[in-house]
Design an enzyme around this catalytic site. Structure first.
Site, PDB file in Angstrom:
ATOM      1  N   GLU A 293       0.821  -1.132   0.099  1.00  0.00           N
ATOM      2  CA  GLU A 293      -0.078  -0.085   0.001  1.00  0.00           C
ATOM      3  C   GLU A 293       1.032   1.268  -0.092  1.00  0.00           C
ATOM      4  O   GLU A 293       1.785   1.423   0.972  1.00  0.00           O
ATOM      5  CB  GLU A 293      -0.703  -0.076   1.297  1.00  0.00           C
ATOM      6  N   CYS A 327      -2.152   8.251   4.543  1.00  0.00           N
ATOM      7  CA  CYS A 327      -2.122   7.804   3.189  1.00  0.00           C
ATOM      8  C   CYS A 327      -3.606   8.433   2.426  1.00  0.00           C
ATOM      9  O   CYS A 327      -3.751   8.531   1.267  1.00  0.00           O
ATOM     10  CB  CYS A 327      -2.015   6.314   3.097  1.00  0.00           C
TER      11      CYS A 327
END
Length: 531
Positions: A293, A327
Site C-alpha cells: 500500500e 495515506c
C-alpha cells in the site's frame, strides 16, 4: 494433530474510548505519557528472540518537542539481516507445523493485552513518538490495532474452514500452508496499528517474518513487539530489525528464501523493491508474494447540490487530522464556483477550532509532523505556492521548527487544475482547492480521474442521486476506497477494507480476507476409495 475442525471465529470492532479532560481514563493515559517521556528507552534488534546491541545507534526525539531525546535504537547491519534470515528459517520448522488454533491464540491474547493492560502504554508511546493526539492514538494504537488482530484471526478461520466438494467415492480436502520461506514486513511511521498488522498477519498464518520498522516509529513499534513477546510469541517467528534500507534491504530482497513482502510506504520505495525482486526472480525458491500500500493524492469533489456543512467538516477533518499524514488524507478539492463563497466562509469558521500544538494539551487538534525531513519537504510545497502566480495561500501557510516540527493547516487556492500541489503527494497539512463552473461537473470528474497516477481514496458530495451515480461510474478506477458524503479517511477494519490500485499499491485490502489469502498456499488432497 488435534482432533479439531476450524470454526469461524466471530469478530466485532473494538470500542473506542471517548475521553474527557477530567476522566480517569484520560488522567491515567497522561500519567503513562509523562512516565514514558521521562524514561530513556534503548531499543535493540531482536534476532531469534535474542536482543542484539550493535553499537551503531540513532536518537529518537519527540516531534512536538524536538530537542527532547527519549531514547536511541540500534541499527542492523548486513550481517544482522543475514543472521535474522537464518534464525527465521530455523524457527519456521516448528512454527509452520504448529496447530492453527495454537498460533491464533497467541495473537488473540495480544489483542486482549492491547485492549486492557497495554492500552495506555501503546497510546502514550504513539502520542509521544508520532505526535498523535489522544483521540487519534486511541483510534489507531488501541481500537484499530485490536481490530486487526481479532479480524485476521476470524478471517483465517474462514479460510481454514473452506473445503472442496466430495463425491460418493472421492474424499477431497484442502489445507492452507504458510509460504515456503520468510516474509519481509516493511512498516510506515503513521499508524501503529499498521505497523503491527504487517508482520503479524503473515505470522498468524504460520509464516516467519523479518520486520523493518520506520526509523521515525521505532519507539512505539518496539513497545508493540514487547507486547507480542508477553503474549507468547515464540523466538525467531518475528525478528525486529531497525535499520537503513540501503544496508539491510539488499541481503533480504535477494535472498533465495524470500517468500513475500508486506509493505506500506512510498511508491518509489515499493517500485524499487519490485524491481529488485524482478531482477532476482531466478534466484528464489518460490515466486515472492508482493503486497503493498503506497501513495495517494486523494480528492474531494463537490456537486452544486452538496450539503455545505458535511462538505466543510470533511475538508477540515479529511485534510488536517493527524497533520495530513494519512495515506487517505484529502489533498485536493474541486468546488463549484457558485457555492465557493459559502463554503469558504463556513470552512474558515470551522478552521478556528483547529489548534496546532503539543499533544500533551487536551484541546490540540494537530500535533507536529513526524521529523525534519518531512517538515522540509512539506514547507517547500508551501513556499512554492507562495511564490507562484497560479495560486494563493488563503489560509495558514505558517510554520516553525524551533520547538517542534509544526506546520499550520494550509489551504491553497489555484487557477490551474494541474498545479503542482494538485498533482503531487505532499503527506502533510496542505489542501489545494480548484474552482470549476457548475455546468462542467462531468468534465471535472474526468479531470479528477486523470490528474493523479494514484488510486487510493476519494469523496463525492452531492444530494442529487444522478450526480452521485455519475461520479461513482466515472471514478470507478480512481479510488480503491470511495466515499459518498463523508470524508475520504477513517476506514474501519471489517467495515471498509482499505487499499488502492494504480500507483497506490496492489489493493490487497488490509483487514480483509483478500490480504490473508496472500499469506497461505493451498494444498489439495484427493483420496479415491474405489479402484
Amino acid at each position: 494433530m488435534k482432533n479439531i475442525a476450524a470454526k469461524v471465529i466471530p469478530f466485532k470492532n473494538e470500542k473506542v474510548i471517548t475521553y474527557t479532560k477530567d476522566s480517569k481514563e484520560y488522567k491515567d493515559l497522561m500519567a503513562e505519557y509523562k512516565k514514558l517521556k521521562e524514561e530513556f528507552l534503548e531499543v535493540p534488534l531482536i534476532i531469534g528472540g535474542e536482543k542484539v546491541f550493535t553499537g551503531n545507534t540513532q536518537d529518537m526525539v519527540i516531534p512536538h518537542d524536538n530537542k527532547k531525546v527519549i531514547g536511541k535504537y540500534h541499527l542492523a547491519s548486513k550481517e544482522d539481516a543475514e543472521k535474522a534470515i537464518e534464525k527465521a528459517i530455523e524457527a519456521r520448522k516448528a512454527w509452520a507445523k504448529l496447530d492453527w488454533d495454537d498460533r491464533v491464540s497467541i495473537f488473540l491474547r495480544a489483542a486482549a493485552l492491547a485492549a486492557g493492560p497495554w492500552r495506555n502504554k501503546l497510546n502514550a508511546a504513539t502520542m509521544l513518538s508520532q505526535s498523535k493526539t489522544y483521540k487519534q492514538a486511541e483510534i489507531d494504537s488501541a481500537a484499530e490495532l485490536v481490530d486487526f488482530l481479532k479480524s485476521n484471526a476470524s478471517l483465517l478461520s474462514q479460510i481454514y474452514a473452506t473445503q472442496p466438494l466430495n463425491t460418493d467415492t472421492t474424499w477431497n480436502r484442502q489445507s492452507f500452508r504458510p509460504l515456503e520461506g520468510f516474509i519481509f514486513a516493511v512498516t510506515p511511521f503513521n499508524f501503529t496499528s499498521i505497523c503491527l498488522n504487517l508482520p503479524t498477519a503473515p505470522a498468524m498464518a504460520g509464516n516467519v517474518v523479518l520486520w523493518k520498522p520506520s526509523s521515525s516509529a521505532v519507539y512505539s513499534n518496539y513497545i508493540v513487539y514487547q507486547m507480542l513477546e508477553e503474549a507468547g510469541l515464540p523466538k525467531g517467528v518475528i525478528n525486529f530489525l531497525p535499520g537503513r534500507s540501503g544496508e539491510i534491504g539488499e541481503p533480504i530482497l535477494t535472498n533465495e528464501h524470500l517468500a513475500g513482502i508486506h509493505f506500506t510506504g512510498s511508491t518509489d520505495t515499493f517500485q524499487t523493491m519490485f524491481k529488485t525482486v524482478g531482477e532476482n526472480i531466478k534466484n528464489y525458491k518460490t515466486f515472492p508474494r508482493l503486497v503493498g500500500e503506497t501513495g495517494g493524492k486523494n480528492f474531494v469533489i463537490a456537486h452544486k447540490t452538496a450539503d455545505i456543512k458535511l462538505l466543510v467538516r470533511a475538508l477540515r477533518d479529511g485534510a488536517f487530522e493527524y497533520q495530513g499524514q494519512k495515506c487517505s488524507a484529502a489533498s485536493r478539492a474541486y468546488i463549484p464556483k457558485s457555492m465557493w463563497e459559502d463554503v469558504k466562509e463556513a470552512l474558515f469558521e470551522d478552521m478556528k477550532k483547529v489548534k496546532v500544538g503539543s499533544v500533551e494539551e487536551f484541546d490540540t487538534f494537530m500535533g507536529a509532523v513526524i521529523d525534519q525531513s518531512a517538515y522540509n519537504s512539506i514547507t517547500d510545497y508551501i513556499k512554492y505556492a507562495k511564490d507562484s502566480a497560479d495560486a494563493e495561500i488563503i489560509y495558514g501557510g505558517n510554520y516553525s521548527d524551533e520547538k517542534g516540527f509544526f506546520i499550520d493547516p494550509t489551504i491553497i487556492l489555484t487557477k490551474d487544475p494541474h498545479f503542482k500541489t494538485m498533482e503531487e503527494e505532499i503527506f502533510g497539512p496542505v489542501l489545494t482547492v480548484y474552482l470549476y463552473d457548475d455546468d462542467k461537473y462531468e468534465e471535472v470528474l474526468k479531470l479528477a480521474d486523470e490528474t493523479s497516477p494514484y488510486g487510493l481514496t476519494g469523496s463525492i458530495f452531492a444530494e442529487c442521486r444522478y450526480a452521485i451515480n455519475k461520479a461513482t461510474d466515472m471514478l470507478e478506477d480512481a479510488a480503491g476506497n470511495f466515499y459518498i458524503n463523508v470524508r475520504p479517511t477513517g476506514a474501519v477494519v471489517g467495515q471498509q477494507p482499505f487499499g488502492g490500485a494504480r500507483l497506490s499499491g496492489t489493493n490487497d485490502k488490509a483487514g480483509a480476507i483478500n490480504n490473508m489469502y496472500r499469506w497461505v498456499s493451498p494444498r489439495v488432497v484427493k483420496e479415491e476409495f474405489i479402484k
